[in-house]
Design a protein around this motif. Structure first.
Motif, PDB file in Angstrom:
ATOM      1  N   THR A  21       0.811  -0.777   0.161  1.00 38.99           N
ATOM      2  CA  THR A  21      -0.017  -0.035  -0.154  1.00 38.99           C
ATOM      3  C   THR A  21       0.690   1.539  -0.059  1.00 38.99           C
ATOM      4  OG1 THR A  21      -0.360   0.168   2.653  1.00 38.99           O
ATOM      5  CG2 THR A  21      -1.585  -0.916   1.495  1.00 38.99           C
ATOM      6  N   LEU A  22       0.207   2.418  -0.098  1.00 38.33           N
ATOM      7  CA  LEU A  22       0.565   3.890   0.350  1.00 38.33           C
ATOM      8  C   LEU A  22       1.976   3.460   1.392  1.00 38.33           C
ATOM      9  CD1 LEU A  22       1.299   6.833  -1.099  1.00 38.33           C
ATOM     10  CD2 LEU A  22      -0.806   7.273  -0.325  1.00 38.33           C
ATOM     11  N   TYR A  25       4.838   2.401   0.519  1.00 42.73           N
ATOM     12  CA  TYR A  25       5.480   2.831   0.386  1.00 42.73           C
ATOM     13  C   TYR A  25       6.235   4.255   1.119  1.00 42.73           C
ATOM     14  CZ  TYR A  25       7.595   6.299  -3.651  1.00 42.73           C
ATOM     15  OH  TYR A  25       7.801   6.950  -4.844  1.00 42.73           O
ATOM     16  N   SER A  75       9.920   1.098  -7.390  1.00 41.33           N
ATOM     17  CA  SER A  75      10.134   2.441  -7.230  1.00 41.33           C
ATOM     18  C   SER A  75      11.376   2.562  -6.697  1.00 41.33           C
ATOM     19  CB  SER A  75       9.562   1.855  -5.750  1.00 41.33           C
ATOM     20  OG  SER A  75       8.620   1.752  -5.223  1.00 41.33           O
ATOM     21  N   ARG A 212      -7.303   2.397   1.240  1.00 45.51           N
ATOM     22  CA  ARG A 212      -6.331   2.374   0.735  1.00 45.51           C
ATOM     23  C   ARG A 212      -5.578   2.482  -0.662  1.00 45.51           C
ATOM     24  NH1 ARG A 212      -8.289  -2.164   1.998  1.00 45.51           N
ATOM     25  NH2 ARG A 212      -8.415  -4.274   0.272  1.00 45.51           N
ATOM     26  N   ILE A 213      -4.694   3.415  -1.167  1.00 50.32           N
ATOM     27  CA  ILE A 213      -4.145   3.547  -2.116  1.00 50.32           C
ATOM     28  C   ILE A 213      -3.086   2.286  -2.139  1.00 50.32           C
ATOM     29  CG2 ILE A 213      -2.864   4.339  -3.484  1.00 50.32           C
ATOM     30  CD1 ILE A 213      -5.043   6.289  -3.196  1.00 50.32           C
ATOM     31  N   MET A 215      -0.090  -0.341  -4.635  1.00 50.39           N
ATOM     32  CA  MET A 215       0.625   0.326  -4.774  1.00 50.39           C
ATOM     33  C   MET A 215       0.915  -0.406  -6.828  1.00 50.39           C
ATOM     34  SD  MET A 215       4.125   0.211  -2.881  1.00 50.39           S
ATOM     35  CE  MET A 215       5.429   0.649  -4.171  1.00 50.39           C
ATOM     36  N   ILE A 222      -6.360   5.470  -8.153  1.00 57.17           N
ATOM     37  CA  ILE A 222      -5.790   6.600  -7.493  1.00 57.17           C
ATOM     38  C   ILE A 222      -6.443   7.907  -7.717  1.00 57.17           C
ATOM     39  CG2 ILE A 222      -3.499   7.736  -6.926  1.00 57.17           C
ATOM     40  CD1 ILE A 222      -1.450   5.491  -8.475  1.00 57.17           C
ATOM     41  N   ILE A 255       0.307  13.135   3.786  1.00 60.41           N
ATOM     42  CA  ILE A 255       1.440  12.310   2.417  1.00 60.41           C
ATOM     43  C   ILE A 255       0.991  13.275   1.406  1.00 60.41           C
ATOM     44  CG2 ILE A 255      -0.271  10.936   0.466  1.00 60.41           C
ATOM     45  CD1 ILE A 255      -2.339   9.621   2.787  1.00 60.41           C
ATOM     46  N   LEU A 259       5.032  13.462  -0.550  1.00 55.34           N
ATOM     47  CA  LEU A 259       5.213  12.859  -1.581  1.00 55.34           C
ATOM     48  C   LEU A 259       5.939  14.151  -2.693  1.00 55.34           C
ATOM     49  CD1 LEU A 259       1.944  11.390  -3.222  1.00 55.34           C
ATOM     50  CD2 LEU A 259       4.159   9.959  -3.151  1.00 55.34           C
ATOM     51  N   ALA A 287       0.064  12.783  -6.251  1.00 54.99           N
ATOM     52  CA  ALA A 287       0.188  11.102  -6.433  1.00 54.99           C
ATOM     53  C   ALA A 287      -0.189  10.178  -7.206  1.00 54.99           C
ATOM     54  CB  ALA A 287      -0.905  10.009  -5.671  1.00 54.99           C
ATOM     55  N   LEU A 291       2.605   7.575  -8.111  1.00 53.13           N
ATOM     56  CA  LEU A 291       2.857   6.231  -8.267  1.00 53.13           C
ATOM     57  C   LEU A 291       2.344   6.193  -8.908  1.00 53.13           C
ATOM     58  CD1 LEU A 291       0.568   6.563  -4.916  1.00 53.13           C
ATOM     59  CD2 LEU A 291       2.696   5.733  -4.911  1.00 53.13           C
TER      60      LEU A 291
END
Length: 338
Positions: A21-22, A25, A75, A212-213, A215, A222, A255, A259, A287, A291
């Protein structure tokens, strides 16, 4: 006698249970990438042996191990600059874990708050591994004489336990063999919260996918999730103190800050006094920019599992080169005939 000097070395890992998830990350992988190629040797693992402290379907565990690896690679973890492997390929983790089971004290384990949280009222029915895994985590770290461990706030207690085990080993055997590692806890979004409830941590196992975000989410998903995230009716304040009792608002600001590589104060200097109709689309755009390329690359990597396995095998060879001499010396110090 002079204290030994240890090579500045980072070790950390992520457990392959469920999807990334974010939170994974921002709380871990992004920091792993940032520490790569600097003053530290960097060693990162997919902690598959920790995953089995609770039941894992074998095929799902294989899939999750490769997905976490793909997340690392997509990533920006470079297997030429960092050591990247899955834990079970380096048997020294399990061997040193057992030795540390005999150094750690039961009372220390009883103080581990994460065990209490995960076991709940069924503590008598959970695996022994779930109870003892902090000892294996100490072995993961000390097997490489790691000096720094990037972790979230909820893992700080385990790094403190690692320091206790290292200190007791050194004291009991009258050596200065294991270093006192330092937890590295920094940044505005070390604990990413649910997009539906700012008082709860973003989780792989949450009931709604909208909280949730992932990945693996594409750009449209998103963007949609951030635009539909829960907020409150008030405008953004101009200082962080104004977010004290506004968990959803604070989460989204943190967040954005993480980012954009900004502080929360810098974000509010730009958006303070403005409403969510401007901030949430800006966050969604930011985002997606960061992402979406990662999720696209993860999908590409997951289409070639043999290449992921090759990278993990090569990383395990590098890990073994560091780990095996340290394990052998540990056996020697403890009096084993080898």
């Amino acid at each position: 006698m002079d204290k030994p000097t240890f090579t500045p070395r980072v070790f950390s890992g992520i457990k392959p249970s469920g999807g990334l998830t974010l939170g994974n990350y921002l709380g871990a992988i992004k920091r792993f990438v940032d520490m790569q190629g600097g003053e530290f040797e960097t060693i990162y693992c997919v902690a598959d042996m920790h995953a089995i402290t609770v039941w894992q379907d074998p095929e799902e565990l294989r899939q999750a191990t490769r997905e976490v690896t793909a997340g690392f690679l997509a990533s920006g973890i470079d297997p030429e600059s960092s050591v990247l492997f899955n834990q079970s390929r380096v048997s020294a983790h399990a061997e040193l874990g057992w030795l540390f089971n005999c150094v750690a004290r039961v009372g220390w384990m009883n103080r581990m708050t994460q065990f209490k949280d995960k076991a709940g009222k069924n503590a008598e029915k959970v695996s022994l591994g779930l109870y003892a895994y902090p000892s294996l985590m100490a072995a993961d770290i000390l097997l490489y004489h790691a000096t720094h461990v990037p972790v979230g706030e909820d893992q700080k207690q385990h790094v403190e336990l690692t320091r206790d085990i290292a200190a007791k080993f050194n004291h009991d055997y009258k050596v200065d063999f294991f270093p006192a590692c330092e937890p590295v806890i920094e940044g505005p979004a070390m604990r990413v919260m649910s997009l539906r409830d700012g008082t709860k941590k973003m989780s792989k196992s949450g009931e709604s996918d909208m909280e949730r975000i992932n990945m693996t989410d594409d750009a449209d998903t998103i963007s949609k999730k951030f635009k539909k995230s829960r907020t409150d009716p008030e405008v953004l304040p101009e200082e962080m103190e104004g977010l004290a009792n506004r968990p959803e608002a604070r989460n989204l600001v943190n967040i954005y800050a993480a980012l954009a590589n900004m502080t929360g104060e810098e974000v509010l200097a730009e958006y303070g006094g403005q409403g969510w109709g401007k901030f949430k689309p800006a966050l969604a755009e930011l985002a997606v920019e960061h992402l979406a390329p990662i999720s696209t690359e993860m999908k590409r990597l997951m289409d070639d599992p043999a290449e992921i396995d090759r990278i993990l095998a090569k990383g395990a060879d590098k890990a073994n080169e560091i780990a095996q001499p340290i394990l052998n010396k540990t056996f020697e110090i403890m009096g084993f005939v080898r």
